[in-house]
Design an enzyme around this catalytic site. Structure first.
Site, PDB file in Angstrom:
ATOM      1  N   LYS A 197       0.864  -1.184   0.000  1.00 18.68           N
ATOM      2  CA  LYS A 197       0.000   0.000   0.000  1.00 18.68           C
ATOM      3  C   LYS A 197       0.898   1.230   0.000  1.00 18.68           C
ATOM      4  O   LYS A 197       1.710   1.415   0.913  1.00 18.68           O
ATOM      5  CB  LYS A 197      -0.896  -0.015   1.236  1.00 18.68           C
ATOM      6  CG  LYS A 197      -1.741   1.229   1.356  1.00 18.68           C
ATOM      7  CD  LYS A 197      -2.732   1.115   2.494  1.00 18.68           C
ATOM      8  CE  LYS A 197      -3.506   2.415   2.652  1.00 18.68           C
ATOM      9  NZ  LYS A 197      -4.503   2.332   3.713  1.00 18.68           N
ATOM     10  N   LYS A 250      -2.122  -1.372  -3.933  1.00 14.82           N
ATOM     11  CA  LYS A 250      -3.017  -0.219  -3.850  1.00 14.82           C
ATOM     12  C   LYS A 250      -2.215   1.069  -3.866  1.00 14.82           C
ATOM     13  O   LYS A 250      -1.226   1.145  -3.150  1.00 14.82           O
ATOM     14  CB  LYS A 250      -3.800  -0.342  -2.545  1.00 14.82           C
ATOM     15  CG  LYS A 250      -4.675   0.818  -2.225  1.00 14.82           C
ATOM     16  CD  LYS A 250      -5.229   0.648  -0.845  1.00 14.82           C
ATOM     17  CE  LYS A 250      -5.961   1.925  -0.505  1.00 14.82           C
ATOM     18  NZ  LYS A 250      -6.436   1.944   0.842  1.00 14.82           N
ATOM     19  N   SER A 276     -10.201   5.831  -4.384  1.00 17.67           N
ATOM     20  CA  SER A 276     -11.143   6.944  -4.517  1.00 17.67           C
ATOM     21  C   SER A 276     -10.682   7.997  -5.516  1.00 17.67           C
ATOM     22  O   SER A 276     -11.488   8.503  -6.295  1.00 17.67           O
ATOM     23  CB  SER A 276     -11.360   7.575  -3.133  1.00 17.67           C
ATOM     24  OG  SER A 276     -10.124   7.979  -2.561  1.00 17.67           O
ATOM     25  N   TYR A 315     -15.143   1.305  -6.770  1.00 17.66           N
ATOM     26  CA  TYR A 315     -16.420   1.993  -6.537  1.00 17.66           C
ATOM     27  C   TYR A 315     -17.314   1.876  -7.773  1.00 17.66           C
ATOM     28  O   TYR A 315     -18.494   2.175  -7.717  1.00 17.66           O
ATOM     29  CB  TYR A 315     -16.159   3.463  -6.180  1.00 17.66           C
ATOM     30  CG  TYR A 315     -15.275   3.567  -4.948  1.00 17.66           C
ATOM     31  CD1 TYR A 315     -15.802   3.357  -3.681  1.00 17.66           C
ATOM     32  CD2 TYR A 315     -13.900   3.796  -5.062  1.00 17.66           C
ATOM     33  CE1 TYR A 315     -14.988   3.396  -2.553  1.00 17.66           C
ATOM     34  CE2 TYR A 315     -13.079   3.843  -3.943  1.00 17.66           C
ATOM     35  CZ  TYR A 315     -13.633   3.634  -2.691  1.00 17.66           C
ATOM     36  OH  TYR A 315     -12.825   3.652  -1.585  1.00 17.66           O
TER      37      TYR A 315
END
Ligand code: PBG
Length: 330
Positions: A197, A250, A276, A315
């Site tokens: 990450k 990520k 996001s 999303y």
């Protein structure tokens, strides 16, 4: 005879939609998609996040409705984040069985029994200072934080989570969570670790969604430097050795090389998180009519899958599922 006398004409395989679909190498499938949800206190709450159009903070009843809708679209897995009623220094609500995530897990087990429930395990949504751990001054205490994370993971398993997903990037948390789960008989609960990450600017809109922007400083002492890939392999290797069942890279699009290296080196179930900021960019450009958003969405998701991600957290899961079902956009 005019023209070139060519034996190989690659364009032959591109002449029609049918021909192109026959030779397509990467087949994006709804089975790969995981849909993140933000769960809050209350009832009937459905509050749109301004920098993430189409994404909402949802109370438990609305989260159940959203999950049922996603299931109808073909999406079979959700990833839950929570916003507690109150935040404190140590993020104690993270392990509260009555907090939004734990409550949502129980409700989903009851009402959406064939959906795989994944829970994010981190303290940043729960701490008043927005950091991912317990602090001593401005310093995050790694080993103390790991104990809190293990307690949170156990509370998710007790509620009925199928997979817990630690996103904090503390050292040793996968082993601690595995041990804590096993000690309580949760040996079937899997761990999806956010193994590589990165410390990314692309998390901006998420921090609005859960109000977790750090009150001071940043996350550079635990999240990875965007310039590194060998380090990603070391992180993944450690998490696998500690018992991770699925490893994650990520963000996704700026790190396709990392996804590819991780997948080819370890051949383990590999997830990528289209975060996001990636979503917000596509939405914003789409709204301005600067790009064809549905095509850009599928192209991005296909690229992430092609790079080696077996699982994509996005999303866009519902929109992508519907577009894939229509089939004519691909
Ligand atoms: C931490 C966490 C973050 C995201 C997922 N888990 C934010 C962070 O590290 O600051 C980001 C997800 C996104 O941007 O979509 N609990």
């Amino acid at each position: 005879m005019t023209g070139l006398n060519l034996l190989r004409r690659p364009r032959r395989l591109r002449v029609s939609a049918g021909m192109r679909s026959l030779v397509r190498e990467t087949r994006l499938s709804v089975d790969a998609l995981v849909y993140p949800l933000f769960v809050v206190e209350g009832q009937g709450v459905r509050r749109e996040i301004s920098s993430m159009p189409g994404v909402f903070q949802l109370s438990v009843d609305e989260a159940v409705r959203e999950t049922a809708g996603a299931r109808e679209d073909g999406v079979r897995a959700v990833l839950l984040f929570g916003l507690p009623a109150a935040k404190d220094d140590t993020g104690s609500a993270a392990a509260d069985p009555a907090a939004p995530v734990q409550t949502a897990v129980r409700a989903l087990r009851e009402h959406c029994s064939d959906v795989t429930i994944i829970t994010d395990v981190c303290l940043c949504e729960y701490t008043s200072h927005g950091h991912c751990g317990v602090l001593d001054g401005e310093h995050i205490l790694n080993d103390v934080t790991v104990e809190h994370l293990a307690r949170a993971a156990v509370s998710h398993a007790e509620a009925g989570a199928h997979i817990v997903a630690p996103s904090d990037m503390m050292d040793g948390r996968v082993a601690a969570i595995r041990a804590a789960l096993d000690a309580r008989g949760f040996d079937d609960v899997a761990i999806m670790s956010y193994a590589a990450k990165y410390c990314s600017a692309f998390y901006g809109p998420f921090r609005e969604a859960v109000d977790s922007a750090p009150a001071f400083g940043d996350r550079r002492t635990h999240q990875m430097d965007p310039a590194n890939t060998d380090e990603a392999l070391r992180e993944v290797e450690l998490d696998l050795a500690e018992g991770a069942d699925i490893i994650m890279v990520k963000p996704a699009l700026p790190y396709l090389d990392v996804i590819q290296r991780v997948k080819t080196r370890f051949r383990q179930p590999t997830a990528a998180y289209q975060v996001s900021g990636e979503y917000a960019m596509l939405k914003a450009a789409g709204r301005l009519d600067w790009i064809d958003e549905p095509r850009a969405m599928l192209e991005s998701l296909t690229g992430i899958h092609r790079a080696g991600a077996d699982i994509i957290i996005t999303y866009y899961a519902r929109e992508a599922a519907r577009a894939l079902a229509e089939h004519d956009l691909v």
